[in-house]
Design a protein around this motif. Structure first.
Motif, PDB file in Angstrom:
ATOM      1  N   SER A  82      45.231  46.120  40.994  1.00 27.11           N
ATOM      2  CA  SER A  82      44.776  45.895  42.147  1.00 27.11           C
ATOM      3  C   SER A  82      43.307  45.980  42.269  1.00 27.11           C
ATOM      4  O   SER A  82      42.456  45.586  43.114  1.00 27.11           O
ATOM      5  CB  SER A  82      45.239  47.026  42.985  1.00 27.11           C
ATOM      6  OG  SER A  82      44.778  48.395  42.679  1.00 27.11           O
ATOM      7  N   ASN A  83      42.711  46.160  41.313  1.00 24.73           N
ATOM      8  CA  ASN A  83      41.078  46.042  41.090  1.00 24.73           C
ATOM      9  C   ASN A  83      40.435  44.829  41.317  1.00 24.73           C
ATOM     10  O   ASN A  83      41.146  43.808  41.092  1.00 24.73           O
ATOM     11  CB  ASN A  83      40.566  46.812  39.822  1.00 24.73           C
ATOM     12  CG  ASN A  83      40.634  48.216  39.571  1.00 24.73           C
ATOM     13  OD1 ASN A  83      40.606  48.811  38.482  1.00 24.73           O
ATOM     14  ND2 ASN A  83      41.009  49.019  40.771  1.00 24.73           N
ATOM     15  N   ARG A  84      39.319  44.659  41.570  1.00 23.09           N
ATOM     16  CA  ARG A  84      38.611  43.429  41.847  1.00 23.09           C
ATOM     17  C   ARG A  84      37.280  43.887  40.955  1.00 23.09           C
ATOM     18  O   ARG A  84      37.318  44.621  40.180  1.00 23.09           O
ATOM     19  CB  ARG A  84      37.940  43.306  43.372  1.00 23.09           C
ATOM     20  CG  ARG A  84      38.660  43.564  44.495  1.00 23.09           C
ATOM     21  CD  ARG A  84      39.395  42.288  44.600  1.00 23.09           C
ATOM     22  NE  ARG A  84      40.482  42.189  45.699  1.00 23.09           N
ATOM     23  CZ  ARG A  84      40.906  41.135  46.476  1.00 23.09           C
ATOM     24  NH1 ARG A  84      40.754  39.965  46.016  1.00 23.09           N
ATOM     25  NH2 ARG A  84      41.824  41.355  47.389  1.00 23.09           N
ATOM     26  N   VAL A  85      36.621  42.313  40.739  1.00 23.49           N
ATOM     27  CA  VAL A  85      35.553  42.346  39.440  1.00 23.49           C
ATOM     28  C   VAL A  85      34.458  43.550  40.003  1.00 23.49           C
ATOM     29  O   VAL A  85      34.050  44.294  39.073  1.00 23.49           O
ATOM     30  CB  VAL A  85      34.866  41.043  39.735  1.00 23.49           C
ATOM     31  CG1 VAL A  85      33.537  40.952  38.886  1.00 23.49           C
ATOM     32  CG2 VAL A  85      35.807  39.978  39.112  1.00 23.49           C
ATOM     33  N   GLU A  86      34.418  43.649  41.360  1.00 23.20           N
ATOM     34  CA  GLU A  86      33.515  44.849  41.809  1.00 23.20           C
ATOM     35  C   GLU A  86      33.703  46.124  40.871  1.00 23.20           C
ATOM     36  O   GLU A  86      32.747  46.910  40.640  1.00 23.20           O
ATOM     37  CB  GLU A  86      33.354  44.995  43.083  1.00 23.20           C
ATOM     38  CG  GLU A  86      32.274  45.910  43.752  1.00 23.20           C
ATOM     39  CD  GLU A  86      32.244  45.964  45.181  1.00 23.20           C
ATOM     40  OE1 GLU A  86      30.883  46.392  45.696  1.00 23.20           O
ATOM     41  OE2 GLU A  86      33.044  45.406  45.956  1.00 23.20           O
ATOM     42  N   ASP A  87      34.988  46.500  41.120  1.00 21.16           N
ATOM     43  CA  ASP A  87      35.466  47.691  40.558  1.00 21.16           C
ATOM     44  C   ASP A  87      35.169  47.728  38.921  1.00 21.16           C
ATOM     45  O   ASP A  87      34.703  48.878  38.610  1.00 21.16           O
ATOM     46  CB  ASP A  87      36.850  47.799  40.772  1.00 21.16           C
ATOM     47  CG  ASP A  87      37.027  47.887  42.261  1.00 21.16           C
ATOM     48  OD1 ASP A  87      36.485  48.564  43.214  1.00 21.16           O
ATOM     49  OD2 ASP A  87      38.359  47.238  42.722  1.00 21.16           O
ATOM     50  N   VAL A  88      35.262  46.811  38.460  1.00 15.89           N
ATOM     51  CA  VAL A  88      35.227  46.780  36.968  1.00 15.89           C
ATOM     52  C   VAL A  88      33.821  46.954  36.286  1.00 15.89           C
ATOM     53  O   VAL A  88      33.367  47.590  35.750  1.00 15.89           O
ATOM     54  CB  VAL A  88      35.659  45.302  36.190  1.00 15.89           C
ATOM     55  CG1 VAL A  88      35.614  45.393  34.754  1.00 15.89           C
ATOM     56  CG2 VAL A  88      37.356  45.333  36.616  1.00 15.89           C
ATOM     57  N   ILE A  89      32.963  46.297  37.319  1.00 15.84           N
ATOM     58  CA  ILE A  89      31.600  46.303  37.272  1.00 15.84           C
ATOM     59  C   ILE A  89      31.136  48.038  37.461  1.00 15.84           C
ATOM     60  O   ILE A  89      30.207  48.452  36.502  1.00 15.84           O
ATOM     61  CB  ILE A  89      30.613  45.502  38.124  1.00 15.84           C
ATOM     62  CG1 ILE A  89      30.998  44.135  37.874  1.00 15.84           C
ATOM     63  CG2 ILE A  89      29.143  45.825  37.922  1.00 15.84           C
ATOM     64  CD1 ILE A  89      30.495  43.438  36.587  1.00 15.84           C
ATOM     65  N   LEU A 106      32.359  39.144  43.134  1.00 16.92           N
ATOM     66  CA  LEU A 106      32.679  40.537  42.929  1.00 16.92           C
ATOM     67  C   LEU A 106      34.246  40.679  43.677  1.00 16.92           C
ATOM     68  O   LEU A 106      34.780  41.676  43.427  1.00 16.92           O
ATOM     69  CB  LEU A 106      31.652  41.235  43.677  1.00 16.92           C
ATOM     70  CG  LEU A 106      30.297  41.592  43.078  1.00 16.92           C
ATOM     71  CD1 LEU A 106      29.403  42.316  43.837  1.00 16.92           C
ATOM     72  CD2 LEU A 106      30.309  41.846  41.484  1.00 16.92           C
ATOM     73  N   ALA A 107      34.555  39.872  44.646  1.00 16.99           N
ATOM     74  CA  ALA A 107      35.829  40.049  45.438  1.00 16.99           C
ATOM     75  C   ALA A 107      37.108  39.573  44.566  1.00 16.99           C
ATOM     76  O   ALA A 107      38.082  39.638  44.825  1.00 16.99           O
ATOM     77  CB  ALA A 107      35.751  39.018  46.837  1.00 16.99           C
ATOM     78  N   GLN A 108      36.762  38.782  43.520  1.00 16.52           N
ATOM     79  CA  GLN A 108      38.008  38.215  42.446  1.00 16.52           C
ATOM     80  C   GLN A 108      38.860  39.454  41.904  1.00 16.52           C
ATOM     81  O   GLN A 108      38.358  40.510  41.605  1.00 16.52           O
ATOM     82  CB  GLN A 108      37.502  37.418  41.568  1.00 16.52           C
ATOM     83  CG  GLN A 108      38.345  36.711  40.575  1.00 16.52           C
ATOM     84  CD  GLN A 108      37.814  35.895  39.447  1.00 16.52           C
ATOM     85  OE1 GLN A 108      36.476  35.651  39.567  1.00 16.52           O
ATOM     86  NE2 GLN A 108      38.637  35.495  38.544  1.00 16.52           N
TER      87      GLN A 108
END
Length: 199
Positions: A82-89, A106-108
């Motif tokens: 369920s994470n987005r790129v922003e969460d991974v960053i 970041l919303a991907q």
């Protein structure tokens, strides 16, 4: 005896009263348990009550994502689906001072085996590194608006429609899924289908 004969009716009532009292004493005491319910049934009921199995609880799938470029802690991270790129960053410590996050969506939503590349200022780069043999094709699951507008027949409106559909419904499974995007028909897809890829 004379008194008993003269008051026989009272004597009968007295004997009946004693008999009823004795019978009441012999009856078992009532409980609050419903008819047919015993203490043994109660114990069995407690044994039948078991916790809900953890297998029935919904669990999000975990994915492995490789973060490269201008992040403070590059590396491979295990993240939730369920994470987005922003969460991974954020897992990677955030951007460095030299990072250029403009080209990073970041919303991907994240995907398994995804490579997130953060370019530095003055450097061009994409979120997902292209796979071998697909360097000249645009990924419909990862391309930003500018990249999508490079496709034949795709302008700003259709590029935004592709991104919006992708964010609402998840990644495209095949190129033909683009036909589900409002504004893209078979004729439009045929004009750029050799320019795009799914992964």
């Amino acid at each position: 005896m004379t008194w008993l004969k003269n008051n026989w009716f009272i004597s009968v009532l007295f004997v009946i009263g004693i008999g009823l009292g004795f019978m009441q004493f012999l009856q078992p005491q009532q409980t609050n348990e419903p008819p047919g319910f015993t203490m043994e049934d109660s114990n069995n009921l407690e044994e039948d009550i078991t916790p809900i199995s953890e297998d029935l609880q919904s669990e999000s799938a975990t994915m492995m994502v490789d973060v490269k470029g201008e992040v403070k802690q590059p590396g491979v991270y295990e993240v939730d689906s369920s994470n987005r790129v922003e969460d991974v960053i954020k897992h990677a410590g955030g951007f460095t001072k030299q990072a250029n996050p403009i080209g990073v969506n970041l919303a991907q939503r994240v995907q398994d085996e995804m490579v997130i590349y953060v370019p530095k200022v003055g450097e061009e780069g994409s979120v997902v590194a292209p796979a071998k043999g697909h360097q000249n094709k645009i990924s419909i699951n990862n391309a930003d608006q500018d990249s999508l507008e490079q496709l034949n027949g795709i302008g700003e409106k259709k590029a935004l429609a592709i991104i919006e559909y992708r964010e609402e419904h998840g990644s495209f499974k095949k190129v033909e899924d683009l036909l589900e995007v409002p504004g893209i028909g078979e004729k439009t897809l045929k004009g750029f289908e050799d320019q795009v890829r799914v992964p």
